[in-house]
Design an enzyme around this catalytic site. Structure first.
Site, PDB file in Angstrom:
ATOM      1  CB  THR A  74      -0.755  -0.097   1.219  1.00 22.41           C
ATOM      2  OG1 THR A  74      -1.711  -1.500   1.133  1.00 22.41           O
ATOM      3  CG2 THR A  74      -1.976   1.078   1.325  1.00 22.41           C
ATOM      4  CE  LYS A 101      12.047  13.340  20.005  1.00 24.01           C
ATOM      5  NZ  LYS A 101      12.883  14.382  19.309  1.00 24.01           N
ATOM      6  NE  ARG A 123      -1.855   0.332   6.037  1.00 21.44           N
ATOM      7  CZ  ARG A 123      -1.647  -0.855   5.241  1.00 21.44           C
ATOM      8  NH1 ARG A 123      -0.967  -1.735   5.583  1.00 21.44           N
ATOM      9  NH2 ARG A 123      -2.638  -1.222   4.405  1.00 21.44           N
ATOM     10  CG  HIS A 151      -6.981  -1.289   3.058  1.00 28.09           C
ATOM     11  ND1 HIS A 151      -6.687  -0.238   2.222  1.00 28.09           N
ATOM     12  CD2 HIS A 151      -6.011  -2.085   3.252  1.00 28.09           C
ATOM     13  CE1 HIS A 151      -5.153  -0.404   1.811  1.00 28.09           C
ATOM     14  NE2 HIS A 151      -4.923  -1.591   2.341  1.00 28.09           N
TER      15      HIS A 151
HETATM   16  C1  NCD Z   1      -4.002  -5.869   4.179  1.00 25.44           C
HETATM   17  C2  NCD Z   1      -4.098  -4.780   5.261  1.00 25.44           C
HETATM   18  O1  NCD Z   1      -3.262  -4.146   5.673  1.00 25.44           O
HETATM   19  O2  NCD Z   1      -5.196  -4.640   5.682  1.00 25.44           O
HETATM   20  N1  NCD Z   1      -3.010  -5.799   3.176  1.00 25.44           N
HETATM   21  C3  NCD Z   1      -2.997  -5.044   2.253  1.00 25.44           C
HETATM   22  O3  NCD Z   1      -3.232  -3.627   2.545  1.00 25.44           O
HETATM   23  N2  NCD Z   1      -2.437  -5.213   1.001  1.00 25.44           N
HETATM   24  C4  NCD Z   1      -4.486  -6.938   4.605  1.00 25.44           C
HETATM   25  C5  NCD Z   1      -3.457  -7.734   5.463  1.00 25.44           C
HETATM   26  O4  NCD Z   1      -2.631  -7.211   6.150  1.00 25.44           O
HETATM   27  O5  NCD Z   1      -3.667  -9.121   5.675  1.00 25.44           O
END
Ligand code: NCD
Length: 331
Positions: A74, A101, A123, A151
């Site tokens: 990602t 910190k 994220r 996501h």
């Molecule tokens: C996923 C996530 O981070 O939610 N991966 C991703 O973004 N391709 C799924 C996972 O971590 O299994």
């Protein structure tokens, strides 16, 4: 519309004005908005086939990758997408920053904003972190995964891949298999697929089904073997041990025996079934290596398509932000 490849996609895209400055989840998106992102991404795929893989729409804009959780696909995909659209990219990782910190998310974001940023890709392990950010800073916000919530770009790239290979999504049967309870990928897929007319079947042990699953537009099945012959797509999810507090199944071997996609199981599926996985793959657990690398697998195609989807999303939120700064007064 220069970024649309096929005539039908271009026609649709021409008539549509994208007004969303933030992409927080697929639950809120209309069918028309979903189709507009997919159509826009179709046009952007072409840029990646050029010898000079760059287009100018985000020239002079700054995109910040604000990642508080690990990521391979990602993060790199967003960075590359922003680069291909000629934006400047600031990479922020929580470890090694002032977060350790004691600085709050809001303060970190406001300080970054003071440097003149335009788009934040975030994220975070907390569901709702991107929503919080959208209320306290002016930049456009793109959710790159918030806790177990959503996501959206992963959902969009999965749906884009299915549409690319199967055409219309209406009436397709899509099984999402595995750890649904902890999966933001599953949630975004469910909302997007449902709005585009696909039928979603959640498959996994009862302990890995989300609370209030009956409120989701899905059917649930705990017997993987029963659904295999009838589905068009199997989206295999990783068991997210990092989010699981207690034991939810007896052993990894037991899990694979019941829910792992093996060659034996694949032989009982439709010949043209699409085998998807968002990555990272735990080979031998939710999917056998031979299946992951076999002809039905779309795993690497998903990664390539992710780039086009993220280019489309960055392009569109920037377009909406420009509209809001201009004459448009919608909130
Ligand atoms: C996923 C996530 O981070 O939610 N991966 C991703 O973004 N391709 C799924 C996972 O971590 O299994």
């Amino acid at each position: 519309m220069p970024y649309n490849a096929t005539p039908s996609a271009a026609n649709r895209a021409d008539r549509f004005i994208w007004r969303r400055k933030h992409l927080l989840g697929l639950r809120d998106l209309s069918r028309e908005e979903l189709l507009h992102v997919l159509d826009t991404a179709e046009g952007f795929k072409e840029i990646s086939t050029r010898s000079i893989k760059k287009a100018p729409p985000l020239r002079g804009k700054v995109v910040v990758n604000l990642f508080f959780e690990d990521s391979t696909r990602t993060r790199n995909s967003f960075t590359l997408a922003a680069n291909r659209l000629s934006a400047d990219v600031l990479e922020f990782t929580a470890t090694g920053s002032s977060i350790s910190k004691g600085e709050t998310l809001r303060d970190t974001a406001r300080n970054l904003e003071a440097m003149g940023i335009d788009i934040v890709v975030i994220r975070h392990s907390a569901a709702g972190a991107p929503h919080l950010l959208s209320r306290c800073i002016d930049a456009a916000i793109v959710n790159a995964g918030d806790g177990q919530h959503e996501h959206p770009t992963q959902g969009l790239l999965d749906i884009f891949t299915i549409r690319e290979l199967r055409g219309d999504l209406k009436g397709l049967k899509v099984a999402i298999v595995g750890d649904i309870a902890h999966s933001r990928v599953a949630r975004s897929n469910i909302w997007g697929l449902h709005k585009l007319g696909a039928e979603v079947i959640l498959v996994g042990p009862p302990t890995l089904m989300p609370a209030s699953v009956e409120k989701l537009p899905v059917t649930v099945c705990h017997d993987f073997d029963a659904v295999i012959p009838e589905v068009d797509v199997m989206n295999m999810l990783r068991v997210q041990f990092e989010r699981i507090g207690s034991t939810v199944f007896p052993s990894g071997r037991e899990y694979s025996r019941l829910f792992g996609l093996t060659m034996d199981r694949l032989k009982r599926a439709r010949k043209d079934v699409l085998v998807m996985h968002p990555g990272p793959v735990n080979r031998g657990m939710e999917i056998e290596s031979e299946v992951a690398d076999g002809p039905n697998s779309t795993i690497l195609r998903q990664v390539s398509n992710g780039l086009a989807i993220r280019m489309a999303v960055l392009f569109l939120v920037n377009q909406a932000a420009a509209l809001k700064e201009g004459t448009d007064k919608t909130p």
